[in-house]
Design a protein around this motif. Structure first.
Motif, PDB file in Angstrom:
ATOM      1  N   THR A 200     116.667  36.271  -1.117  1.00 42.29           N
ATOM      2  CA  THR A 200     116.161  35.758   0.164  1.00 42.29           C
ATOM      3  C   THR A 200     115.083  36.682   0.741  1.00 42.29           C
ATOM      4  O   THR A 200     114.029  36.219   1.195  1.00 42.29           O
ATOM      5  CB  THR A 200     117.313  35.623   1.176  1.00 42.29           C
ATOM      6  OG1 THR A 200     118.323  34.759   0.629  1.00 42.29           O
ATOM      7  CG2 THR A 200     116.811  35.039   2.488  1.00 42.29           C
ATOM      8  N   SER A 201     115.359  37.976   0.715  1.00 38.68           N
ATOM      9  CA  SER A 201     114.378  38.933   1.233  1.00 38.68           C
ATOM     10  C   SER A 201     113.097  38.936   0.393  1.00 38.68           C
ATOM     11  O   SER A 201     111.983  39.008   0.927  1.00 38.68           O
ATOM     12  CB  SER A 201     114.973  40.344   1.259  1.00 38.68           C
ATOM     13  OG  SER A 201     116.077  40.416   2.134  1.00 38.68           O
ATOM     14  N   SER A 203     111.897  36.448  -1.336  1.00 40.05           N
ATOM     15  CA  SER A 203     111.136  35.224  -1.063  1.00 40.05           C
ATOM     16  C   SER A 203     110.383  35.330   0.265  1.00 40.05           C
ATOM     17  O   SER A 203     109.255  34.839   0.393  1.00 40.05           O
ATOM     18  CB  SER A 203     112.060  34.017  -1.041  1.00 40.05           C
ATOM     19  OG  SER A 203     112.978  34.108   0.047  1.00 40.05           O
ATOM     20  N   LYS A 204     111.010  35.993   1.241  1.00 38.92           N
ATOM     21  CA  LYS A 204     110.332  36.187   2.528  1.00 38.92           C
ATOM     22  C   LYS A 204     109.094  37.082   2.367  1.00 38.92           C
ATOM     23  O   LYS A 204     108.067  36.860   3.006  1.00 38.92           O
ATOM     24  CB  LYS A 204     111.285  36.814   3.536  1.00 38.92           C
ATOM     25  CG  LYS A 204     112.363  35.859   4.046  1.00 38.92           C
ATOM     26  CD  LYS A 204     113.248  36.549   5.072  1.00 38.92           C
ATOM     27  CE  LYS A 204     114.311  35.601   5.597  1.00 38.92           C
ATOM     28  NZ  LYS A 204     115.192  36.266   6.601  1.00 38.92           N
ATOM     29  N   ARG A 207     106.440  34.953   0.733  1.00 40.28           N
ATOM     30  CA  ARG A 207     105.988  33.931   1.677  1.00 40.28           C
ATOM     31  C   ARG A 207     105.023  34.544   2.683  1.00 40.28           C
ATOM     32  O   ARG A 207     103.994  33.963   3.027  1.00 40.28           O
ATOM     33  CB  ARG A 207     107.175  33.294   2.397  1.00 40.28           C
ATOM     34  CG  ARG A 207     106.748  32.108   3.282  1.00 40.28           C
ATOM     35  CD  ARG A 207     107.921  31.520   4.060  1.00 40.28           C
ATOM     36  NE  ARG A 207     108.977  31.068   3.168  1.00 40.28           N
ATOM     37  CZ  ARG A 207     110.206  31.586   3.145  1.00 40.28           C
ATOM     38  NH1 ARG A 207     110.511  32.588   3.954  1.00 40.28           N
ATOM     39  NH2 ARG A 207     111.108  31.127   2.322  1.00 40.28           N
ATOM     40  N   TYR A 208     105.350  35.742   3.141  1.00 43.90           N
ATOM     41  CA  TYR A 208     104.482  36.431   4.096  1.00 43.90           C
ATOM     42  C   TYR A 208     103.127  36.730   3.458  1.00 43.90           C
ATOM     43  O   TYR A 208     102.081  36.572   4.096  1.00 43.90           O
ATOM     44  CB  TYR A 208     105.144  37.732   4.553  1.00 43.90           C
ATOM     45  CG  TYR A 208     104.355  38.493   5.583  1.00 43.90           C
ATOM     46  CD1 TYR A 208     104.441  38.176   6.934  1.00 43.90           C
ATOM     47  CD2 TYR A 208     103.522  39.553   5.211  1.00 43.90           C
ATOM     48  CE1 TYR A 208     103.716  38.869   7.885  1.00 43.90           C
ATOM     49  CE2 TYR A 208     102.793  40.252   6.148  1.00 43.90           C
ATOM     50  CZ  TYR A 208     102.888  39.917   7.487  1.00 43.90           C
ATOM     51  OH  TYR A 208     102.172  40.613   8.418  1.00 43.90           O
ATOM     52  N   PHE A 226     107.741  42.197   8.968  1.00 46.85           N
ATOM     53  CA  PHE A 226     107.614  42.125   7.517  1.00 46.85           C
ATOM     54  C   PHE A 226     108.039  43.445   6.868  1.00 46.85           C
ATOM     55  O   PHE A 226     108.698  43.458   5.823  1.00 46.85           O
ATOM     56  CB  PHE A 226     106.163  41.807   7.151  1.00 46.85           C
ATOM     57  CG  PHE A 226     105.865  41.970   5.685  1.00 46.85           C
ATOM     58  CD1 PHE A 226     106.418  41.120   4.739  1.00 46.85           C
ATOM     59  CD2 PHE A 226     105.030  42.990   5.239  1.00 46.85           C
ATOM     60  CE1 PHE A 226     106.147  41.282   3.390  1.00 46.85           C
ATOM     61  CE2 PHE A 226     104.748  43.150   3.898  1.00 46.85           C
ATOM     62  CZ  PHE A 226     105.296  42.291   2.969  1.00 46.85           C
ATOM     63  N   THR A 229     111.715  43.654   6.514  1.00 42.98           N
ATOM     64  CA  THR A 229     112.168  42.847   5.376  1.00 42.98           C
ATOM     65  C   THR A 229     111.918  43.582   4.063  1.00 42.98           C
ATOM     66  O   THR A 229     112.767  43.611   3.160  1.00 42.98           O
ATOM     67  CB  THR A 229     111.437  41.491   5.363  1.00 42.98           C
ATOM     68  OG1 THR A 229     111.644  40.833   6.599  1.00 42.98           O
ATOM     69  CG2 THR A 229     111.943  40.610   4.231  1.00 42.98           C
TER      70      THR A 229
END
Length: 445
Positions: A200-201, A203-204, A207-208, A226, A229
């Motif tokens: 999950t982290s 992918s974040k 995505r950022y 960010f 994360t």
């Protein structure tokens, strides 16, 4: 030695040209109506060459001295006046030395008689010629300097696009992805729940990257979020070997920085330092004096190949595109810190580059118009002054001294007109563009 040979060749060439001009003047005056005396012409030729070589060399040495010490600042009024005054003084001295060599050395006249009979009238023609040649030096060097400046300006314009590309290309180190996947592989077997959180982290993070890659500035709050994360990924990998201190929010909600610059600095800190439980890496982020400061204790890895500095160079390039504020790096024996300037206004790099190019085009067009206006002013002055000098020459003496300013000024006027209209006297209109393209493609320029 190469420079000396070139100057000597130019001195001889100019001496021959000056001699031919004088022959033409004497022929015009009817001095050769009774025929040519080759021995006299030969003696006059060698005397002329002595004057030419000495005058050229002393002025060339002085001119090289000016270029070395003043460079592009040579054409300020004060320094240009100093340069011309130096040329006049050295030319007078050169004429004196040349006359001494010819009269005392060649014709064996006593030194005392030579000094007693010297008159200022004997100096002005040679000094005038030397001054005209010096002005040609200045004009040629100024033209060369202008071309080099234009090439550098074009390189800056082209470099903005290259810097933008490099900024995107190096935003996230591929090694980070490989390391993250290795960590994820081990977590899947050892702790599926942690593997899920890690995925999950991760992918974040990407995505950022996708969301921010086309932006030039992001808010400090976004970058801090960010970074937290990204830190979670690092903590999963290094556990207690890394200690992070990152604020929740910025002191100024409008504060902005270059996107992913914080991540690059965090990654650099981990990449270049030892990170173990016995030697934990402490990284802190704080706002200080209008900058976002990333600080870590220094415990460098012993590696054979030194760092290329791509990450820091990447950040500096992007800041240089958007602002005149500098990224400050401070390094000591025990710590390392980078100060990222906090910017207040969202600016598009594309707009910045477009504005920059438009400004350069406007400046170039303005310079061209000013050159054309200057050329017309020069042409009008020439058309007024030269006829007046010709009339004065006609009324005062039969020696056609008006040819000197007419030819010298005329050559300068021709060069001025060609420069104003973008034409080179030898290689045509497109020569400048070809040379600029050649220099821009030369990586060593």
């Amino acid at each position: 030695m190469q420079r000396l040979k070139k100057d000597l060749f130019n001195a001889i060439l100019i001496g021959v040209l000056v001699y031919l001009i004088f022959l033409a003047i004497y022929y015009y005056n009817g001095s050769f109506a009774e025929g040519f005396d080759r021995s006299i012409l030969w003696n006059q030729f060698w005397q002329n060459m002595i004057f030419s070589v000495i005058l050229y060399m002393v002025n060339a040495v002085w001119f090289q001295y000016l270029i070395k010490h003043y460079k592009q600042d040579l054409f300020t009024l004060k320094r240009f006046s100093i340069g011309i005054a130096g040329n006049v003084i050295l030319s007078l001295l050169g004429v004196f030395v040349s006359r001494f060599i010819v009269i005392v050395g060649y014709y064996q006249k006593p030194v005392a008689d030579f000094l007693m009979e010297e008159r200022i009238e004997e100096y002005w023609i040679s000094t005038l010629i030397a001054l005209v040649v010096s002005l040609i030096f200045y004009a040629v060097w100024y033209y060369k300097h202008r071309q080099e400046t234009k090439v550098k300006e074009q390189k800056i314009i082209a470099g903005t696009a290259a810097a933008k590309f490099d900024a995107l290309k190096n935003q996230l180190d591929p090694h980070f992805l490989f390391n993250s996947l290795n960590v994820l592989t081990s977590l899947i077997e050892e702790d599926p729940y942690q593997a899920q959180k890690f995925t999950t982290s991760l992918s974040k993070v990407y995505r950022y990257v996708l969301e921010q890659k086309n932006k030039d500035l992001v808010s400090v709050d976004e970058e801090l979020e960010f970074a937290r994360t990204y830190v979670r990924l690092l903590k999963m990998r290094f556990e207690e070997s890394i200690v992070m201190d990152i604020p929740e929010k910025s002191n100024d909600p409008e504060a902005k920085i270059v996107p992913l610059s914080l991540q690059l600095l965090l990654e650099n800190a981990v990449k270049h330092n030892i990170v173990t439980k016995s030697k934990p890496l402490h990284i802190s982020v704080l706002e200080e004096n209008g900058a976002l400061v990333v600080h870590n204790n220094l415990q460098e890895k012993q590696v054979v190949k030194k760092s290329s500095g791509v990450g820091l160079q990447n950040i500096r390039q992007r800041y240089n595109i958007l602002s005149n504020k500098e990224v400050v790096i401070q390094k000591s024996d025990t710590s390392f810190s980078v100060h990222l300037p906090i910017l207040k206004k969202q600016v598009s790099a594309l707009e910045t580059q477009k504005t920059f190019i438009e400004d350069k085009r406007y400046q170039k067009a303005k310079e061209r118009v000013e050159k054309i206006k200057g050329f017309y002013g020069n042409l009008i002055s020439y058309c007024i002054v030269i006829p007046f000098l010709a009339y004065l020459n006609y009324q005062s003496t039969s020696f056609p001294w008006v040819l000197f300013p007419m030819i010298g000024w005329g050559l300068g006027l021709t060069a001025h007109g060609m420069e104003a209209y973008g034409r080179h006297p030898l290689w045509g209109k497109r020569w400048e563009e070809r040379k600029m393209r050649q220099y821009m493609e030369d990586e060593n320029f």
